[in-house]
Structures are given as structure tokens and as C-alpha cells.
Design a protein around this motif. Structure first.
Motif, PDB file in Angstrom:
ATOM      1  N   GLU A  10       0.844  -1.183   0.000  1.00  0.00           N
ATOM      2  CA  GLU A  10       0.000   0.000   0.000  1.00  0.00           C
ATOM      3  C   GLU A  10       0.882   1.237   0.000  1.00  0.00           C
ATOM      4  OE1 GLU A  10      -3.012   0.021   3.001  1.00  0.00           O
ATOM      5  OE2 GLU A  10      -3.301  -2.122   2.860  1.00  0.00           O
ATOM      6  N   PRO A  11       0.421   2.312  -0.657  1.00  0.00           N
ATOM      7  CA  PRO A  11       1.222   3.532  -0.670  1.00  0.00           C
ATOM      8  C   PRO A  11       1.316   4.153   0.728  1.00  0.00           C
ATOM      9  CG  PRO A  11      -0.900   3.895  -1.729  1.00  0.00           C
ATOM     10  CD  PRO A  11      -0.806   2.436  -1.413  1.00  0.00           C
ATOM     11  N   GLU A  12       2.419   4.840   0.969  1.00  0.00           N
ATOM     12  CA  GLU A  12       2.620   5.498   2.257  1.00  0.00           C
ATOM     13  C   GLU A  12       1.612   6.625   2.421  1.00  0.00           C
ATOM     14  OE1 GLU A  12       6.642   6.420   4.483  1.00  0.00           O
ATOM     15  OE2 GLU A  12       6.960   6.122   2.349  1.00  0.00           O
ATOM     16  N   THR A  13       1.122   6.810   3.632  1.00  0.00           N
ATOM     17  CA  THR A  13       0.178   7.885   3.895  1.00  0.00           C
ATOM     18  C   THR A  13       0.631   8.791   5.030  1.00  0.00           C
ATOM     19  OG1 THR A  13      -1.129   6.469   5.342  1.00  0.00           O
ATOM     20  CG2 THR A  13      -1.795   6.576   3.031  1.00  0.00           C
ATOM     21  N   ALA A  14       1.811   8.534   5.614  1.00  0.00           N
ATOM     22  CA  ALA A  14       2.358   9.376   6.671  1.00  0.00           C
ATOM     23  C   ALA A  14       3.877   9.353   6.573  1.00  0.00           C
ATOM     24  CB  ALA A  14       1.904   8.885   8.042  1.00  0.00           C
ATOM     25  N   TRP A  15       4.481  10.533   6.822  1.00  0.00           N
ATOM     26  CA  TRP A  15       5.926  10.658   6.715  1.00  0.00           C
ATOM     27  C   TRP A  15       6.431  11.436   7.919  1.00  0.00           C
ATOM     28  CZ3 TRP A  15       2.218  11.766   3.162  1.00  0.00           C
ATOM     29  CH2 TRP A  15       2.152  10.936   2.048  1.00  0.00           C
ATOM     30  N   THR A  16       7.450  10.915   8.566  1.00  0.00           N
ATOM     31  CA  THR A  16       8.055  11.590   9.708  1.00  0.00           C
ATOM     32  C   THR A  16       9.162  12.502   9.199  1.00  0.00           C
ATOM     33  OG1 THR A  16       7.548   9.717  11.126  1.00  0.00           O
ATOM     34  CG2 THR A  16       9.210  11.261  11.911  1.00  0.00           C
ATOM     35  N   THR A  17       9.065  13.784   9.541  1.00  0.00           N
ATOM     36  CA  THR A  17      10.056  14.780   9.137  1.00  0.00           C
ATOM     37  C   THR A  17      10.556  15.509  10.377  1.00  0.00           C
ATOM     38  OG1 THR A  17       8.501  16.625   8.898  1.00  0.00           O
ATOM     39  CG2 THR A  17       8.740  15.138   6.992  1.00  0.00           C
ATOM     40  N   VAL A  18      11.533  16.386  10.208  1.00  0.00           N
ATOM     41  CA  VAL A  18      12.027  17.162  11.346  1.00  0.00           C
ATOM     42  C   VAL A  18      10.960  18.119  11.872  1.00  0.00           C
ATOM     43  CG1 VAL A  18      14.456  16.997  10.698  1.00  0.00           C
ATOM     44  CG2 VAL A  18      13.086  18.875   9.830  1.00  0.00           C
ATOM     45  N   ALA A  19       9.997  18.487  11.032  1.00  0.00           N
ATOM     46  CA  ALA A  19       8.929  19.400  11.440  1.00  0.00           C
ATOM     47  C   ALA A  19       7.805  18.667  12.174  1.00  0.00           C
ATOM     48  CB  ALA A  19       8.364  20.118  10.218  1.00  0.00           C
ATOM     49  N   GLY A  20       7.722  17.358  11.984  1.00  0.00           N
ATOM     50  CA  GLY A  20       6.655  16.568  12.588  1.00  0.00           C
ATOM     51  C   GLY A  20       6.160  15.523  11.606  1.00  0.00           C
ATOM     52  N   MET A  26      -3.585  16.233   4.805  1.00  0.00           N
ATOM     53  CA  MET A  26      -3.486  17.380   5.704  1.00  0.00           C
ATOM     54  C   MET A  26      -3.523  18.667   4.892  1.00  0.00           C
ATOM     55  SD  MET A  26      -0.542  16.460   8.495  1.00  0.00           S
ATOM     56  CE  MET A  26      -1.145  16.971  10.079  1.00  0.00           C
ATOM     57  N   ASN A  27      -4.139  19.701   5.462  1.00  0.00           N
ATOM     58  CA  ASN A  27      -4.131  21.009   4.830  1.00  0.00           C
ATOM     59  C   ASN A  27      -2.751  21.638   4.954  1.00  0.00           C
ATOM     60  OD1 ASN A  27      -6.843  21.005   4.069  1.00  0.00           O
ATOM     61  ND2 ASN A  27      -7.489  21.783   6.050  1.00  0.00           N
ATOM     62  N   GLU A  68      -2.288  20.386  14.663  1.00  0.00           N
ATOM     63  CA  GLU A  68      -3.614  19.785  14.573  1.00  0.00           C
ATOM     64  C   GLU A  68      -4.362  20.257  13.333  1.00  0.00           C
ATOM     65  OE1 GLU A  68      -7.478  20.338  17.270  1.00  0.00           O
ATOM     66  OE2 GLU A  68      -5.733  19.546  18.352  1.00  0.00           O
ATOM     67  N   LYS A  69      -4.145  21.519  12.938  1.00  0.00           N
ATOM     68  CA  LYS A  69      -4.852  22.070  11.778  1.00  0.00           C
ATOM     69  C   LYS A  69      -4.183  21.722  10.458  1.00  0.00           C
ATOM     70  CE  LYS A  69      -7.026  25.839  14.180  1.00  0.00           C
ATOM     71  NZ  LYS A  69      -7.513  27.194  14.055  1.00  0.00           N
ATOM     72  N   GLY A  70      -2.947  21.259  10.497  1.00  0.00           N
ATOM     73  CA  GLY A  70      -2.264  20.876   9.265  1.00  0.00           C
ATOM     74  C   GLY A  70      -0.807  21.253   9.263  1.00  0.00           C
ATOM     75  N   VAL A  71      -0.266  21.379   8.056  1.00  0.00           N
ATOM     76  CA  VAL A  71       1.132  21.743   7.852  1.00  0.00           C
ATOM     77  C   VAL A  71       1.198  23.260   7.807  1.00  0.00           C
ATOM     78  CG1 VAL A  71       3.100  21.548   6.293  1.00  0.00           C
ATOM     79  CG2 VAL A  71       1.535  19.613   6.562  1.00  0.00           C
ATOM     80  N   LEU A  72       1.903  23.853   8.743  1.00  0.00           N
ATOM     81  CA  LEU A  72       1.975  25.300   8.866  1.00  0.00           C
ATOM     82  C   LEU A  72       3.276  25.813   8.262  1.00  0.00           C
ATOM     83  CD1 LEU A  72       0.787  25.413  12.573  1.00  0.00           C
ATOM     84  CD2 LEU A  72      -0.618  25.546  10.500  1.00  0.00           C
ATOM     85  N   LEU A  73       3.154  26.764   7.323  1.00  0.00           N
ATOM     86  CA  LEU A  73       4.331  27.308   6.664  1.00  0.00           C
ATOM     87  C   LEU A  73       4.875  28.500   7.420  1.00  0.00           C
ATOM     88  CD1 LEU A  73       3.198  27.166   2.931  1.00  0.00           C
ATOM     89  CD2 LEU A  73       4.395  25.446   4.274  1.00  0.00           C
ATOM     90  N   SER A  74       6.174  28.746   7.262  1.00  0.00           N
ATOM     91  CA  SER A  74       6.806  29.903   7.889  1.00  0.00           C
ATOM     92  C   SER A  74       6.359  31.159   7.156  1.00  0.00           C
ATOM     93  CB  SER A  74       8.330  29.760   7.843  1.00  0.00           C
ATOM     94  OG  SER A  74       8.781  29.850   6.507  1.00  0.00           O
ATOM     95  N   ASP A  75       6.656  32.309   7.723  1.00  0.00           N
ATOM     96  CA  ASP A  75       6.254  33.568   7.100  1.00  0.00           C
ATOM     97  C   ASP A  75       7.334  34.134   6.182  1.00  0.00           C
ATOM     98  OD1 ASP A  75       8.077  34.328   9.010  1.00  0.00           O
ATOM     99  OD2 ASP A  75       6.794  35.809   9.974  1.00  0.00           O
TER     100      ASP A  75
END
Length: 85
Positions: A10-20, A26-27, A68-75
Motif C-alpha cells: 500500500e502507498p505510504e500515507t504518513a511521513w516523519t520529518t524534522v517538522a513533525g 493534511m491542509n 492539529e490544523k495541518g502543515v503550517l508554513l513559515s512567514d
């Protein structure tokens, strides 16, 4: 009897990164709170976005965190780099 295979079935659906942990669906939210799209997959150091035939992506270096709301980008000013127009 089960046989272990070296390849995932099955294709991967979650990836562990340094950000989380980033999960498919995810949005992706920019610094102003606008949703830019949803995570489709992770390829190398880029998060590929699902979309209407677009090939938008976000570099992992642009992520401020995963919440919780998703992937948050820097400004940072280059947060739109890679977005399809």
C-alpha cells in the motif's frame, strides 16, 4: 502462512520529518492562515500538493511546524515557491 515482501503493498500515507509527522490529506496553511492545498505525498524534501492537475509543492525547509490544523508554513517571503499558477 504469510510471506514478508520487501516492497510495501500500500502507498505510504504518513511521513516523519524534522517538522513533525505529515499525513496525506493534511491542509497546507500559509503564514496568513490561507489553505494552499492538501498533502498528496512526500518526494525527497518536497511536499507535493493534491490539486486540479497542478504540480504545486512546498519544500520541507518552508515548514514552520505540523499541528492539529495541518502543515503550517513559515512567514518567509518565498513560501509560494513551487506553487503552480
Amino acid at each position: 502462512m504469510t510471506v514478508d515482501t520487501p516492497f510495501p503493498t500500500e502507498p505510504e500515507t504518513a511521513w516523519t520529518t524534522v517538522a513533525g509527522t505529515i499525513r496525506k490529506g493534511m491542509n497546507v496553511i500559509d503564514a496568513e492562515g490561507t489553505c494552499l492545498g492538501q498533502v498528496e505525498t512526500l518526494v525527497g524534501d518536497e511536499v507535493m500538493l493534491a490539486g486540479d492537475g497542478g504540480h504545486g509543492f512546498i519544500a520541507l525547509s518552508q515548514i514552520d511546524g505540523v499541528g492539529e490544523k495541518g502543515v503550517l508554513l513559515s512567514d518567509r517571503g518565498d513560501a509560494m515557491f513551487g506553487m503552480a499558477s
